[in-house]
Design an enzyme around this catalytic site. Structure first.
Site, PDB file in Angstrom:
ATOM      1  N   GLU A 240       0.806  -1.224   0.000  1.00  0.00           N
ATOM      2  CA  GLU A 240       0.000   0.000   0.000  1.00  0.00           C
ATOM      3  C   GLU A 240       0.842   1.279   0.000  1.00  0.00           C
ATOM      4  OE1 GLU A 240      -3.814   0.099   2.158  1.00  0.00           O
ATOM      5  OE2 GLU A 240      -3.238  -1.824   3.003  1.00  0.00           O
ATOM      6  N   HIS A 256       9.387 -25.970   4.640  1.00  0.00           N
ATOM      7  CA  HIS A 256       8.767 -27.176   4.104  1.00  0.00           C
ATOM      8  C   HIS A 256       8.146 -26.930   2.733  1.00  0.00           C
ATOM      9  CE1 HIS A 256       9.442 -29.177   7.969  1.00  0.00           C
ATOM     10  NE2 HIS A 256       9.248 -27.958   8.451  1.00  0.00           N
ATOM     11  N   LYS A 349     -13.540  -0.174  -4.327  1.00  0.00           N
ATOM     12  CA  LYS A 349     -14.656   0.177  -3.442  1.00  0.00           C
ATOM     13  C   LYS A 349     -15.728   0.903  -4.234  1.00  0.00           C
ATOM     14  CE  LYS A 349     -12.319   0.094   1.084  1.00  0.00           C
ATOM     15  NZ  LYS A 349     -11.979   0.689   2.355  1.00  0.00           N
TER      16      LYS A 349
HETATM   17  C1  F6R Z   1      -6.199   2.087   3.824  1.00  0.00           C
HETATM   18  C2  F6R Z   1      -6.021   0.697   4.230  1.00  0.00           C
HETATM   19  C3  F6R Z   1      -7.039  -0.307   3.809  1.00  0.00           C
HETATM   20  C4  F6R Z   1      -8.273  -0.238   4.733  1.00  0.00           C
HETATM   21  C5  F6R Z   1      -9.310  -1.295   4.328  1.00  0.00           C
HETATM   22  C6  F6R Z   1     -10.476  -1.376   5.290  1.00  0.00           C
HETATM   23  O1  F6R Z   1      -5.227   2.906   4.405  1.00  0.00           O
HETATM   24  O2  F6R Z   1      -5.080   0.371   4.874  1.00  0.00           O
HETATM   25  O3  F6R Z   1      -6.434  -1.584   3.844  1.00  0.00           O
HETATM   26  O4  F6R Z   1      -7.865  -0.457   6.055  1.00  0.00           O
HETATM   27  O5  F6R Z   1      -9.771  -1.020   3.038  1.00  0.00           O
HETATM   28  O6  F6R Z   1     -10.983  -0.128   5.614  1.00  0.00           O
HETATM   29  P1  F6R Z   1     -11.231   0.235   7.149  1.00  0.00           P
HETATM   30  O7  F6R Z   1      -9.903   0.112   7.796  1.00  0.00           O
HETATM   31  O8  F6R Z   1     -11.744   1.626   7.144  1.00  0.00           O
HETATM   32  O9  F6R Z   1     -12.235  -0.764   7.645  1.00  0.00           O
END
Ligand code: F6R
Length: 354
Positions: A240, A256, A349
Site C-alpha cells: 500500500e 517445508h 470500493k
Molecule cells: C487504507 C487501508 C485499507 C483499509 C481497508 C479497510 O489505508 O489500509 O487496507 O484499512 O480497506 O478499511 P477500514 O480500515 O476503514 O475498515
C-alpha cells in the site's frame, strides 16, 4: 529515473505530498493515546464463560486481529482468530467475544460479519472512528471504542490494534498487559527517533533498507507468532505505501515449501529478503533461520536481518511493525511513489458500491 534522495526535505515533500511519514513518526503518541482511550470504554461485555475471541476487520484494520492473535496465543486460555471475510465461521456464538474493527466504520465485509455476530448473540465491542459500524453498534447497545479520525487506516495501527488488547486485559483474558504496552510505546519511540526523516541515511537503518529494497521483490520472513504477524504487516505496507508486489512467509513452515522454490532459483527480479528477528524465537527455529539463509544466499539479491531488542512480546511486535512502516514509506519515496494514494482500493470500493 534516478532515486529520490531520502535526506533532502524538499524531495521528500515533493513525493510524499500528504506527509504520510508524519503519521508514522506520530505512532508513539498514537499508541499512548489509544491505550488511554481503550481504558475508558464503558459497558464492556460480561467475561464469564467467554470461550473464544474473534477479531473482524480488513486491511489496515484487520491487522488488529494479527496483533491480538499473536500476542494472546501464549497467555489467553481461549483461542483467538482473525476473520477477514463477510461470513463468520460456525463456532462464533454467544460465548464469543467479537471485536468488530473498522477505522472508517464503513467496510462492507466487516459490517456483514458484525451483523452476523449480532444475530448470533455474540459479545461485541466495536472499534472505529464512526460510520455505519458506530451507528449500528450504538443502536444495538454494544460498546464502541471510538478512535480519532483523520488518518489513513493503515497509519492507525495504534488506534485499531491497541483497543482489543487493552479490552481483553480489562476482561481478564490476557493477563496484565499494562507494562508491556508501555514498553511498546517506549520501543516505538526509540525506533522512530532512530529512523525519523531528519536522521541522514548512513545512521538511519530504515532509509538504508528502503534503498536496498528498491529494485527488488521484497520477501519478508518472520517466525510464527509475533514476527510472523509483523512480516504480514510489512508485506501489506510494501503493497500500500510503496505500491510494490511483495511476499511474506513464516518459519518454520517455509522450510517445508517456499525454500524449495528459492533454492538455486533464477527469478527475473532480484529478491530482497528481510528476516524479522527477536530474542524470543524458539531455539530450533533460530537454527533453521541460520541454515536457511545459508541455503538461499546465492539465489537472492540480498538477505538482511532486522532485530528488535525489546523485551516484552508487545514491544517486540510493535517495534518490528513500526520499522516496517518506516521502511515502506521510505521505499515508496525513494522510488518516486507517493505513499498516500491507494487508487486500486478506491476504484474497487467505488465499483462495488454501484
Ligand atoms: C487504507 C487501508 C485499507 C483499509 C481497508 C479497510 O489505508 O489500509 O487496507 O484499512 O480497506 O478499511 P477500514 O480500515 O476503514 O475498515
Amino acid at each position: 529515473m534516478s532515486p529520490v534522495s531520502l535526506d533532502d526535505p524538499a524531495s521528500l515533500a515533493a513525493v510524499d505530498t500528504e506527509d504520510f511519514l508524519r503519521a508514522v513518526e506520530g505512532l508513539p503518541a498514537q499508541l499512548a493515546d489509544a491505550i488511554g482511550r481503550a481504558g475508558e470504554v464503558q459497558g464492556l461485555p460480561d467475561p464469564a464463560g467467554i470461550a473464544s475471541i474473534a477479531v473482524l476487520g480488513m486491511g489496515g484494520s484487520g491487522i488488529s486481529g494479527e496483533l491480538c492473535r499473536s500476542l494472546l496465543a501464549p497467555v489467553a486460555t481461549v483461542p483467538v482468530a482473525t476473520i477477514r471475510d463477510y461470513d463468520l465461521p460456525a463456532w462464533v456464538g454467544p460465548e464469543t467475544l467479537v471485536f468488530a474493527v473498522s477505522y472508517s466504520g464503513d467496510t462492507e465485509e466487516t459490517l456483514s460479519a458484525f451483523r452476523q455476530a449480532a444475530d448470533r448473540g455474540a459479545r461485541i465491542v466495536a472499534v472505529t472512528t464512526g460510520g455505519s459500524l458506530a451507528a449500528e453498534a450504538e443502536t444495538g447497545g454494544y460498546p464502541v471504542a471510538r478512535m480519532p479520525g483523520g488518518l489513513m487506516p493503515r497509519a492507525a495501527v495504534g488506534y485499531v490494534g491497541i483497543p482489543p488488547l487493552v479490552i481483553c486485559a480489562r476482561l481478564g483474558l490476557a493477563g496484565d498487559l499494562a507494562a508491556d504496552l508501555q514498553e511498546a510505546v517506549d520501543a516505538v519511540g526509540r525506533r522512530v527517533d532512530q529512523c525519523r526523516r531528519s536522521v541522514p541515511m548512513p545512521g538511519n537503518p530504515a532509509k538504508r533498507l528502503a534503498a536496498r529494497l528498491s529494485g527488488t521483490l521484497p520477501l519478508i520472513w518472520g517466525t510464527e507468532g509475533i514476527a510472523g504477524a509483523a512480516a504480514y504487516r510489512w508485506r501489506c505496507q510494501m503493497n500500500e505505501n510503496a505500491k510494490l508486489f511483495a511476499a511474506w512467509a513464516t518459519f518454520p513452515e517455509l522450510n517445508h515449501n517456499e525454500v524449495v522454490g528459492l533454492y538455486r532459483s533464477a527469478a527475473g527480479v532480484p529478491i530482497g529478503v528481510v528476516v524479522l528477528r527477536h530474542p524470543g524465537e524458539h531455539p530450533r527455529t533460530a537454527e533453521r533461520i541460520k541454515a536457511t539463509i545459508g541455503l538461499i544466499w546465492d539465489s537472492v539479491g540480498f538477505v538482511e536481518e532486522v532485530w528488535t531488542a525489546a523485551v516484552s512480546p508487545a514491544a517486540r511486535l510493535m517495534d518490528l511493525i513500526v520499522t516496517g512502516d518506516l521502511v515502506s514509506v521510505y521505499l515508496g519515496i525513494v522510488r518516486g511513489v507517493d505513499p498516500s494514494p491507494i487508487d486500486a482500493i478506491m476504484r474497487l470500493k467505488a465499483t462495488l458500491s454501484t
